[in-house]
Design a protein around this motif. Sequence first.
Motif, PDB file in Angstrom:
ATOM      1  N   LEU A 106       0.823  -1.204   0.000  1.00 47.88           N
ATOM      2  CA  LEU A 106       0.000   0.000   0.000  1.00 47.88           C
ATOM      3  C   LEU A 106       0.862   1.261   0.000  1.00 47.88           C
ATOM      4  O   LEU A 106       1.978   1.257   0.519  1.00 47.88           O
ATOM      5  CB  LEU A 106      -0.916   0.001   1.237  1.00 47.88           C
ATOM      6  N   PRO A 107       0.348   2.353  -0.566  1.00 49.55           N
ATOM      7  CA  PRO A 107       1.100   3.610  -0.594  1.00 49.55           C
ATOM      8  C   PRO A 107       1.126   4.260   0.785  1.00 49.55           C
ATOM      9  O   PRO A 107       0.278   3.976   1.638  1.00 49.55           O
ATOM     10  CB  PRO A 107       0.307   4.469  -1.591  1.00 49.55           C
ATOM     11  N   PRO A 108       2.094   5.158   1.037  1.00 50.18           N
ATOM     12  CA  PRO A 108       2.184   5.844   2.338  1.00 50.18           C
ATOM     13  C   PRO A 108       1.106   6.913   2.484  1.00 50.18           C
ATOM     14  O   PRO A 108       1.306   8.083   2.163  1.00 50.18           O
ATOM     15  CB  PRO A 108       3.596   6.458   2.316  1.00 50.18           C
ATOM     16  N   ILE A 109      -0.056   6.500   2.965  1.00 56.41           N
ATOM     17  CA  ILE A 109      -1.191   7.403   3.166  1.00 56.41           C
ATOM     18  C   ILE A 109      -1.564   7.402   4.645  1.00 56.41           C
ATOM     19  O   ILE A 109      -1.602   6.351   5.281  1.00 56.41           O
ATOM     20  CB  ILE A 109      -2.398   6.958   2.316  1.00 56.41           C
ATOM     21  N   THR A 110      -1.846   8.576   5.191  1.00 52.94           N
ATOM     22  CA  THR A 110      -2.276   8.668   6.588  1.00 52.94           C
ATOM     23  C   THR A 110      -3.588   9.427   6.742  1.00 52.94           C
ATOM     24  O   THR A 110      -4.081   9.588   7.854  1.00 52.94           O
ATOM     25  CB  THR A 110      -1.209   9.383   7.442  1.00 52.94           C
ATOM     26  N   ASP A 111      -4.164   9.892   5.635  1.00 57.69           N
ATOM     27  CA  ASP A 111      -5.369  10.721   5.703  1.00 57.69           C
ATOM     28  C   ASP A 111      -6.266  10.349   4.526  1.00 57.69           C
ATOM     29  O   ASP A 111      -5.886  10.549   3.364  1.00 57.69           O
ATOM     30  CB  ASP A 111      -4.975  12.194   5.630  1.00 57.69           C
ATOM     31  N   VAL A 112      -7.444   9.795   4.808  1.00 56.85           N
ATOM     32  CA  VAL A 112      -8.347   9.321   3.759  1.00 56.85           C
ATOM     33  C   VAL A 112      -9.693  10.001   3.928  1.00 56.85           C
ATOM     34  O   VAL A 112     -10.214  10.116   5.047  1.00 56.85           O
ATOM     35  CB  VAL A 112      -8.513   7.787   3.833  1.00 56.85           C
ATOM     36  N   THR A 113     -10.272  10.449   2.823  1.00 59.24           N
ATOM     37  CA  THR A 113     -11.553  11.142   2.877  1.00 59.24           C
ATOM     38  C   THR A 113     -12.415  10.777   1.673  1.00 59.24           C
ATOM     39  O   THR A 113     -11.898  10.401   0.615  1.00 59.24           O
ATOM     40  CB  THR A 113     -11.355  12.666   2.913  1.00 59.24           C
ATOM     41  N   THR A 114     -13.703  10.899   1.845  1.00 60.15           N
ATOM     42  CA  THR A 114     -14.633  10.644   0.744  1.00 60.15           C
ATOM     43  C   THR A 114     -14.762  11.855  -0.171  1.00 60.15           C
ATOM     44  O   THR A 114     -15.363  11.762  -1.237  1.00 60.15           O
ATOM     45  CB  THR A 114     -16.021  10.282   1.284  1.00 60.15           C
ATOM     46  N   ASP A 115     -14.233  12.998   0.231  1.00 62.74           N
ATOM     47  CA  ASP A 115     -14.321  14.225  -0.570  1.00 62.74           C
ATOM     48  C   ASP A 115     -12.972  14.915  -0.559  1.00 62.74           C
ATOM     49  O   ASP A 115     -12.684  15.761   0.286  1.00 62.74           O
ATOM     50  CB  ASP A 115     -15.400  15.160  -0.003  1.00 62.74           C
ATOM     51  N   ALA A 116     -12.109  14.544  -1.502  1.00 64.25           N
ATOM     52  CA  ALA A 116     -10.769  15.122  -1.560  1.00 64.25           C
ATOM     53  C   ALA A 116     -10.796  16.585  -1.994  1.00 64.25           C
ATOM     54  O   ALA A 116      -9.888  17.350  -1.661  1.00 64.25           O
ATOM     55  CB  ALA A 116      -9.897  14.310  -2.521  1.00 64.25           C
ATOM     56  N   GLY A 117     -11.827  16.988  -2.730  1.00 64.23           N
ATOM     57  CA  GLY A 117     -11.910  18.376  -3.168  1.00 64.23           C
ATOM     58  C   GLY A 117     -12.295  19.325  -2.057  1.00 64.23           C
ATOM     59  O   GLY A 117     -11.830  20.472  -1.998  1.00 64.23           O
ATOM     60  N   ASP A 118     -13.143  18.846  -1.142  1.00 62.49           N
ATOM     61  CA  ASP A 118     -13.592  19.651  -0.002  1.00 62.49           C
ATOM     62  C   ASP A 118     -13.698  18.743   1.220  1.00 62.49           C
ATOM     63  O   ASP A 118     -14.797  18.418   1.661  1.00 62.49           O
ATOM     64  CB  ASP A 118     -14.941  20.301  -0.315  1.00 62.49           C
ATOM     65  N   PRO A 119     -12.557  18.312   1.757  1.00 65.22           N
ATOM     66  CA  PRO A 119     -12.594  17.338   2.853  1.00 65.22           C
ATOM     67  C   PRO A 119     -13.207  17.926   4.118  1.00 65.22           C
ATOM     68  O   PRO A 119     -13.045  19.120   4.398  1.00 65.22           O
ATOM     69  CB  PRO A 119     -11.112  17.008   3.071  1.00 65.22           C
ATOM     70  N   PRO A 120     -13.945  17.133   4.880  1.00 70.35           N
ATOM     71  CA  PRO A 120     -14.447  17.604   6.170  1.00 70.35           C
ATOM     72  C   PRO A 120     -13.290  18.082   7.048  1.00 70.35           C
ATOM     73  O   PRO A 120     -12.217  17.476   7.046  1.00 70.35           O
ATOM     74  CB  PRO A 120     -15.125  16.357   6.769  1.00 70.35           C
ATOM     75  N   ARG A 121     -13.515  19.154   7.790  1.00 71.84           N
ATOM     76  CA  ARG A 121     -12.448  19.757   8.572  1.00 71.84           C
ATOM     77  C   ARG A 121     -12.461  19.293  10.025  1.00 71.84           C
ATOM     78  O   ARG A 121     -13.526  19.152  10.630  1.00 71.84           O
ATOM     79  CB  ARG A 121     -12.553  21.279   8.527  1.00 71.84           C
ATOM     80  N   PHE A 122     -11.260  19.089  10.558  1.00 69.15           N
ATOM     81  CA  PHE A 122     -11.119  18.846  11.991  1.00 69.15           C
ATOM     82  C   PHE A 122     -11.131  20.199  12.700  1.00 69.15           C
ATOM     83  O   PHE A 122     -10.346  21.092  12.384  1.00 69.15           O
ATOM     84  CB  PHE A 122      -9.807  18.123  12.292  1.00 69.15           C
ATOM     85  N   GLU A 123     -12.007  20.335  13.654  1.00 69.35           N
ATOM     86  CA  GLU A 123     -12.109  21.580  14.416  1.00 69.35           C
ATOM     87  C   GLU A 123     -11.725  21.354  15.877  1.00 69.35           C
ATOM     88  O   GLU A 123     -10.699  21.829  16.344  1.00 69.35           O
ATOM     89  CB  GLU A 123     -13.526  22.142  14.290  1.00 69.35           C
ATOM     90  N   ARG A 222     -26.204  13.894   1.874  1.00 68.77           N
ATOM     91  CA  ARG A 222     -24.890  13.377   1.499  1.00 68.77           C
ATOM     92  C   ARG A 222     -24.022  13.356   2.753  1.00 68.77           C
ATOM     93  O   ARG A 222     -23.924  14.340   3.478  1.00 68.77           O
ATOM     94  CB  ARG A 222     -24.244  14.248   0.425  1.00 68.77           C
ATOM     95  N   LEU A 223     -23.392  12.205   2.988  1.00 66.55           N
ATOM     96  CA  LEU A 223     -22.510  12.054   4.140  1.00 66.55           C
ATOM     97  C   LEU A 223     -21.086  11.849   3.658  1.00 66.55           C
ATOM     98  O   LEU A 223     -20.818  10.964   2.846  1.00 66.55           O
ATOM     99  CB  LEU A 223     -22.953  10.871   5.002  1.00 66.55           C
ATOM    100  N   ASP A 224     -20.174  12.681   4.158  1.00 63.32           N
ATOM    101  CA  ASP A 224     -18.751  12.537   3.873  1.00 63.32           C
ATOM    102  C   ASP A 224     -18.015  12.221   5.165  1.00 63.32           C
ATOM    103  O   ASP A 224     -18.403  12.685   6.251  1.00 63.32           O
ATOM    104  CB  ASP A 224     -18.182  13.824   3.261  1.00 63.32           C
ATOM    105  N   ALA A 225     -16.963  11.447   5.046  1.00 65.93           N
ATOM    106  CA  ALA A 225     -16.177  11.067   6.215  1.00 65.93           C
ATOM    107  C   ALA A 225     -14.695  11.244   5.918  1.00 65.93           C
ATOM    108  O   ALA A 225     -14.263  11.177   4.761  1.00 65.93           O
ATOM    109  CB  ALA A 225     -16.471   9.625   6.618  1.00 65.93           C
ATOM    110  N   ARG A 226     -13.944  11.455   6.971  1.00 65.61           N
ATOM    111  CA  ARG A 226     -12.492  11.592   6.861  1.00 65.61           C
ATOM    112  C   ARG A 226     -11.854  10.937   8.079  1.00 65.61           C
ATOM    113  O   ARG A 226     -12.281  11.162   9.206  1.00 65.61           O
ATOM    114  CB  ARG A 226     -12.096  13.067   6.783  1.00 65.61           C
ATOM    115  N   SER A 227     -10.857  10.107   7.835  1.00 67.46           N
ATOM    116  CA  SER A 227     -10.155   9.422   8.906  1.00 67.46           C
ATOM    117  C   SER A 227      -8.663   9.636   8.722  1.00 67.46           C
ATOM    118  O   SER A 227      -8.131   9.427   7.625  1.00 67.46           O
ATOM    119  CB  SER A 227     -10.480   7.919   8.890  1.00 67.46           C
ATOM    120  N   ALA A 228      -7.980  10.063   9.790  1.00 66.15           N
ATOM    121  CA  ALA A 228      -6.563  10.424   9.681  1.00 66.15           C
ATOM    122  C   ALA A 228      -5.780   9.905  10.877  1.00 66.15           C
ATOM    123  O   ALA A 228      -6.257   9.953  12.019  1.00 66.15           O
ATOM    124  CB  ALA A 228      -6.412  11.936   9.575  1.00 66.15           C
ATOM    125  N   SER A 229      -4.589   9.407  10.618  1.00 68.46           N
ATOM    126  CA  SER A 229      -3.699   8.933  11.677  1.00 68.46           C
ATOM    127  C   SER A 229      -2.951  10.110  12.288  1.00 68.46           C
ATOM    128  O   SER A 229      -2.505  11.004  11.578  1.00 68.46           O
ATOM    129  CB  SER A 229      -2.693   7.922  11.117  1.00 68.46           C
TER     130      SER A 229
END
Length: 278
Positions: A106-123, A222-229
């Motif tokens: 697998l490629p070195p990825i630590t942040d995955v989202t369903t909307d790469a153009g407008d990813p949900p923001r961590f606040e 529409r539901l978008d999700a983002r998961s990040a290490s």
Amino acid sequence: MARRRISEDATSKLAVWARRLALFSLAASILSIIVVRSDLLEIVPALATFAAALTFAVLAIILALGAFIVIWKDGLDGFGHALLAMGIGLGLIAYPVYLGMKVYRLPPITDVTTDAGDPPRFEAIAQLRPRDANPVTYGGRPAAEKQRAAYPDIEPLVVTTNAQQTYEAAFAVITKRKWRILDARAPQARREGHIEAVVRSPIMGFRDDLVVRVRPDGDGARLDARSASRYGSHDFGDNANRIRALLEDIDTTLGSEAAVKKPQPAGKPQPKGGAAKR
């Protein structure tokens, strides 16, 4: 006394030391896991302790192999010691070896989202992340291209249920999974639904961060999700797997009323079932 001396001399010293190193590596591994899960120390020293424990586990395996040879050649005792050392050592390094295979595939990825153009923001999570953690900002186009190549199936969940129902389903699934919710805002007329949660890995207890966004979409939502290490340069595919499982569970919770709204050829009925049909 003479019998005791003969018995001790007849035991392979390699086997004895292999067992000692294996037990020490097991104790050090358990200690490092306890330290990480209880936040007693920073994650870097704890990981260094775990890495040292794995090194001792490898040494125990090597000594055990040598002990097997000596025991077979010279007829010494200590087979049980060597076998115990081999079992503990292999058990400790099995999972790291499995992760190493994932790193290769697998490629070195630590942040995955369903909307790469407008990813949900961590606040809320952005305020809590340590300074030495990975950045909370998405990696932009390079990250999106890597994700698209590795996980082309990661897409938004678009359903026919309204935003409030979709938000409630997402909240219920996250609560059922016992992820720690830090912020939750239900959707309103001019405000999108927003959920932030912290996810702990099952073994080491590493923290990954999750954010879910719910927006109205025509008559549905529409539901978008983002998961990040938080740490590291590779997530071993965990973030993508987490998003897949989350969307599938939300779709199941919504039930038969959730339907993915995708363009269909004329005269062909709209499919039912939500995320599982992506």
